[in-house]
Design an enzyme around this catalytic site. Structure first.
Site, mmCIF file in Angstrom:
data_model
loop_
_atom_site.group_PDB
_atom_site.id
_atom_site.type_symbol
_atom_site.label_atom_id
_atom_site.label_comp_id
_atom_site.label_asym_id
_atom_site.label_seq_id
_atom_site.Cartn_x
_atom_site.Cartn_y
_atom_site.Cartn_z
ATOM 1 N N GLY A 188 8.854 -0.815 0.510
ATOM 2 C CA GLY A 188 9.245 0.708 1.445
ATOM 3 C C GLY A 188 9.305 1.372 0.275
ATOM 4 O O GLY A 188 10.255 2.554 1.050
ATOM 5 N N HIS A 219 8.873 2.661 -10.391
ATOM 6 C CA HIS A 219 9.290 0.985 -9.897
ATOM 7 C C HIS A 219 9.984 0.008 -11.107
ATOM 8 O O HIS A 219 9.592 -1.030 -11.505
ATOM 9 C CB HIS A 219 7.725 0.333 -9.173
ATOM 10 C CG HIS A 219 6.809 0.637 -8.475
ATOM 11 N ND1 HIS A 219 7.236 0.706 -7.579
ATOM 12 C CD2 HIS A 219 5.762 1.420 -8.078
ATOM 13 C CE1 HIS A 219 6.916 1.202 -6.490
ATOM 14 N NE2 HIS A 219 5.625 1.733 -6.810
ATOM 15 N N ARG A 278 12.031 -6.103 -0.518
ATOM 16 C CA ARG A 278 11.893 -6.831 0.893
ATOM 17 C C ARG A 278 11.732 -7.817 0.143
ATOM 18 O O ARG A 278 11.375 -8.654 -0.705
ATOM 19 C CB ARG A 278 10.777 -5.643 0.827
ATOM 20 C CG ARG A 278 9.475 -6.034 1.663
ATOM 21 C CD ARG A 278 8.286 -5.429 2.513
ATOM 22 N NE ARG A 278 7.646 -5.833 3.443
ATOM 23 C CZ ARG A 278 6.793 -5.362 3.792
ATOM 24 N NH1 ARG A 278 6.098 -4.428 3.264
ATOM 25 N NH2 ARG A 278 6.584 -5.989 5.374
ATOM 26 N N SER A 338 1.626 -7.446 1.463
ATOM 27 C CA SER A 338 1.335 -6.256 1.887
ATOM 28 C C SER A 338 0.410 -5.760 0.139
ATOM 29 O O SER A 338 -0.334 -5.190 0.362
ATOM 30 C CB SER A 338 2.834 -5.064 1.385
ATOM 31 O OG SER A 338 2.770 -4.309 2.015
ATOM 32 N N TYR A 343 14.997 -3.399 3.136
ATOM 33 C CA TYR A 343 13.967 -2.789 4.349
ATOM 34 C C TYR A 343 13.870 -3.435 5.512
ATOM 35 O O TYR A 343 13.476 -2.814 6.083
ATOM 36 C CB TYR A 343 12.053 -3.617 3.572
ATOM 37 C CG TYR A 343 10.734 -2.795 4.445
ATOM 38 C CD1 TYR A 343 10.609 -1.505 4.266
ATOM 39 C CD2 TYR A 343 10.627 -3.662 5.361
ATOM 40 C CE1 TYR A 343 9.129 -1.617 4.761
ATOM 41 C CE2 TYR A 343 9.431 -3.485 5.954
ATOM 42 C CZ TYR A 343 8.764 -2.173 5.868
ATOM 43 O OH TYR A 343 7.868 -2.100 6.904
ATOM 44 N N LYS A 380 1.589 -2.415 8.909
ATOM 45 C CA LYS A 380 2.279 -3.435 9.687
ATOM 46 C C LYS A 380 3.411 -2.749 9.467
ATOM 47 O O LYS A 380 3.627 -2.802 11.119
ATOM 48 C CB LYS A 380 1.332 -4.215 10.340
ATOM 49 C CG LYS A 380 0.094 -4.920 10.425
ATOM 50 C CD LYS A 380 -0.470 -6.346 10.819
ATOM 51 C CE LYS A 380 -1.343 -6.742 11.358
ATOM 52 N NZ LYS A 380 -1.791 -8.484 11.179
#
Ligand code: PAP
Length: 324
Positions: free
Chosen positions: A78, A134, A156, A164, A222, A289
């Site tokens: 996210g 990160h 997430r 993803s 997320y 998506k």
């Protein structure tokens, strides 16, 4: 000092830095990977060489300011969305509704909020400055821990984050990417050998910190943001010390920000459909998506089970739970 002497000393410092990196890399455990030929384990987490250089450089040189905001996530959890939301909420006075001209309409969120690992620190004197990273908790530059800057961590569920990443890697045609099967990639992910992995340790460390130090670190999911975006943005704004007033809410400012930053809106902007980042990555690779539980289209039941088993083991002794 003349300009050429300054350039020369800068080059010397840089070449010393790269020499140090080279020496460090040769001493670290390494594992084959899909992302680069090898990932290297540093302070308990795995990195491709270029990102590890960024981590080391930021550990040496990044000076967080008290007013800074640092957005943290594991890859594909996210980041792009959080960057756009926080940028929009912090700059909501400058770019008021209706949002016809807003930097997010012409710039990818990764351009507006840069990665600490990307060697771009405080380039402007704006306050607050928003950064993202990160980097796992234990490897953050000391100044992030020592200053009063705020950290927002976006988490997430591991299966969606993995899927993803899988699609991201397939979509990008970066030369350092090396092909591998999904089985191999799941296996690497589960043993922790994934970009900035182990995924679970990354989240658990920040979750624990958010419990122990709630004024410093905020932990958001997320999936909760997807289900209740306005509520989540309001909570983030409060945490950052930029709460929405009742008047702003009445005037639809919060609603407009959520609309502006929605996947539907951002993904169809030209800059995000056809643009490229400075590192050559196509901006469209960051938008897909955005589903909760979308992993079902990609993972076989046995691969999903492999990730679930790892999740179960990693959460033993913790009352933290991923969304699904
Ligand atoms: P990064 O770590 O490389 O920056 P990141 O933005 O964290 O990537 O993750 C990309 C995911 O966020 C994609 O999920 P998917 O592959 O499951 O679809 C992407 O679609 C989703 N995403 C990007 N922008 C938004 C947004 N504005 N709202 C919701 N989800 C988004």
């Amino acid at each position: 000092m003349t300009k050429s002497e300054t350039t020369l000393s800068k080059l010397l410092v840089e070449s010393e830095f790269y020499q140090e990196c080279k020496e460090l890399l040769s001493s670290l455990p390494r594992d084959r990977s899909f992302y680069a030929e090898y990932l290297y384990q540093y302070q308990g987490f795995w990195y491709p060489p270029n990102l590890l250089e960024g981590v080391l450089y930021s550990q040496k040189h990044f000076q967080a300011r008290d007013s800074d905001i640092i957005l943290v996530s594991s890859p594909k959890s996210g980041t792009t969305w959080l960057k756009s939301l926080v940028f929009a909420l912090i700059h909501r006075q400058e770019f008021q509704t209706p949002l016809e001209s807003h930097p997010l309409l012409d710039n990818n969120p990764h351009t507006l909020v840069t990665f600490i690992e990307g060697f771009q620190f405080h380039t402007q004197d704006t306050s607050p400055s928003i950064f993202s990273t990160h980097i796992p908790l234990g490897s953050l530059p000391e100044s992030v821990k020592d200053s009063s800057c705020k950290v927002v961590y976006c988490c997430r569920n591991p299966k969606d984050a993995f899927v993803s990443l899988w699609h991201f890697v397939k979509r990008l045609t970066l030369k350092e990417m090396v092909g591998c099967t999904m089985e191999e990639m799941v296996s690497g992910f589960c043993r922790g050998s994934s970009v900035y992995g182990p995924f679970w340790d990354h989240a658990l460390e920040y979750w624990k910190e958010s419990r122990e130090n709630p004024k410093k670190v905020m932990f958001v999911m997320y999936e909760e943001m997807r289900e209740q975006p306005q509520n989540s943005v309001m909570r983030i704004a409060e945490f950052l010390g930029w709460p929405f007033t009742e008047k702003e809410i009445e005037n639809g400012v919060l609603e407009d920000i959520v609309k502006l930053c929605s996947l539907e809106n951002l993904s169809k902007l030209e800059v995000n459909e056809k643009g490229k980042l400075v590192n050559g990555m196509e901006t469209k690779a960051f938008f897909r998506k955005g589903e909760i539980g979308g992993w079902k289209d990609t993972l076989t039941p046995s691969l999903a089970e492999e990730i679930d088993k790892t999740t179960e083991q990693k959460l033993i002794g913790s009352d933290f739970r991923f969304f699904c």
